[in-house]
Each structure stands twice: as structure tokens, then as C-alpha cells.
Write a protein that holds these residues in place. Sequence first.
Motif, short mmCIF file in Angstrom:
data_model
loop_
_atom_site.label_atom_id
_atom_site.label_comp_id
_atom_site.label_asym_id
_atom_site.label_seq_id
_atom_site.Cartn_x
_atom_site.Cartn_y
_atom_site.Cartn_z
N THR A 128 -21.84 -7.13 1.64
CA THR A 128 -20.52 -7.46 1.20
C THR A 128 -19.16 -7.67 1.99
O THR A 128 -19.02 -6.65 2.30
CB THR A 128 -21.06 -7.14 -0.38
OG1 THR A 128 -22.00 -7.01 -1.13
CG2 THR A 128 -19.63 -7.50 -1.39
N VAL A 129 -18.85 -8.18 0.76
CA VAL A 129 -17.24 -8.71 1.59
C VAL A 129 -16.70 -8.07 1.11
O VAL A 129 -16.52 -8.05 -0.62
CB VAL A 129 -16.59 -9.78 1.48
CG1 VAL A 129 -15.02 -10.03 2.31
CG2 VAL A 129 -17.59 -10.74 3.05
N VAL A 130 -15.73 -6.66 1.40
CA VAL A 130 -15.32 -6.01 0.14
C VAL A 130 -13.69 -5.97 -0.16
O VAL A 130 -12.80 -6.52 1.19
CB VAL A 130 -15.27 -4.51 0.48
CG1 VAL A 130 -16.79 -4.06 0.56
CG2 VAL A 130 -14.72 -4.43 2.12
N LEU A 131 -12.70 -6.27 -1.54
CA LEU A 131 -11.71 -6.75 -1.88
C LEU A 131 -10.69 -5.99 -2.22
O LEU A 131 -11.31 -5.22 -3.04
CB LEU A 131 -11.52 -8.24 -2.42
CG LEU A 131 -12.91 -9.46 -1.69
CD1 LEU A 131 -12.75 -10.02 -2.26
CD2 LEU A 131 -12.69 -9.79 -0.56
N PRO A 132 -9.43 -5.86 -1.05
CA PRO A 132 -8.99 -4.86 -2.14
C PRO A 132 -8.44 -4.71 -3.27
O PRO A 132 -7.85 -3.61 -4.41
CB PRO A 132 -7.78 -4.96 -1.10
CG PRO A 132 -7.84 -6.62 -0.76
CD PRO A 132 -9.16 -7.02 -0.87
N GLY A 133 -8.97 -6.32 -4.28
CA GLY A 133 -8.12 -6.43 -5.38
C GLY A 133 -6.55 -6.00 -5.46
O GLY A 133 -5.94 -6.61 -4.15
N MET A 134 -5.97 -6.26 -6.99
CA MET A 134 -4.79 -6.95 -6.58
C MET A 134 -3.85 -5.52 -6.28
O MET A 134 -4.08 -4.74 -7.24
CB MET A 134 -4.42 -7.31 -8.71
CG MET A 134 -5.21 -8.40 -8.53
SD MET A 134 -4.69 -10.24 -7.40
CE MET A 134 -3.76 -10.35 -7.64
#
Length: 198
Positions: free
Chosen positions: A192-198
Motif C-alpha cells: 500500500t502507498v502510505v499517505l501523510p494525511g492533512m
Amino acid sequence: MKIIAIIKSVSLTVAFMTVSLSMAQDMSMAKDKKMNVETKMVGGAEMFPSKDIVSNAVNSKDHTTLVAAVKAADLVTTLQGEGPFTVFAPTNAAFEKLPKGTVNNLLMMENKEKLQGILTYHVLAGKYSAKDIMKAVNKGKGKAEFKTVNGGVLKVMLDGDTIKIIDGTGHMGTVTIADVNQSNGVIHVIDTVVLPGM
């Protein structure tokens, strides 16, 4: 006569280069064995612990999107640096899970800073083996947090012996191949590509 001499010279040069390349690969493999560090297969290619993160990743057919993204974000030199780094490396299939058009959009020059932020969210400063990560999770009574190079936090937990990563958006990824050792750190392949969020 001159043409024959040139052909012989070229043939000798090619033969010498082939032997030199073969010897270099043999020396690299011998060094890896001497270091007692296991090589692993990722994306159909053997990953050599004597090579840096980028030099290994370019050979994995499962990481062509990641390599293209690293190049577009101008992070090649960084990830070939001394480190050490721990890289959670998403596969091509992981990138394909993103909404349609996301990857092409991120690879555009005007989105370079955003791409850098996402990619550095997959990197920890320091070398953390699967054992180190599990130890941190056990110490944290089931969860651990790791600060990424971009300043964000990745949460980690275990599902049996499987390492699960929770990103800033609450999405969860799985480490599918752990402890792919590099000369300047370690790669853990993730789905999965992990994303930092807002």
C-alpha cells in the motif's frame, strides 16, 4: 589488415569488459556472503546487500513506478547517500490502488514538492529491521510510532508475525517482504502507498 586488427582489438575489449563485469558481480556476491547477509529476491531480481537502495530497486520489476517517482522527485542522490535509511517500498500494485490518474498527476513537474513529501513519508532515518520494529511494537504494548523523514508519523502494529503500517489517513498496509538489506539501510516491501494525511 588494419580492419582485422581493429576487430581483434574491439573483440578483446568486449571480452575484457564482460570478464570484468562478471568478476565485479562475483566479488559483490562474495562480499555479501562474507558479510553473512542474506540476499533476497524482489520483483524477480536478487537484491545485493553490498548495493545501495536505488541501485537495487531499479532491478525490481515490481518497483518501476516507485523508481520513476524517486527520479521525478529528485531523490535518487539522497537515497544513494550514506544513510542509513529504512524504506517502506510500495509495489506497482500498491500504486495502482490509488485513485485513477493520481500517479500521473504526482509525476508532473509542478507537483514535485507534494511527491517528495509522499515519498519521504515512506522513509525513516536509521536502519530498522523487522526485529527492531517488532521490539518497538511489543514495548509499546501492541503499537509503535515512527517519525518519518518528512516529519510525519507512521503507526505500526502486528498481526501475528506480520507487520502492519497505519498511515496518517488511517489506511493500513502490510509488509510483504521484510529485511531486504542494502549497503545504506534496509527496504521493507509494502502492498500500500502510505499517505501523510492533512
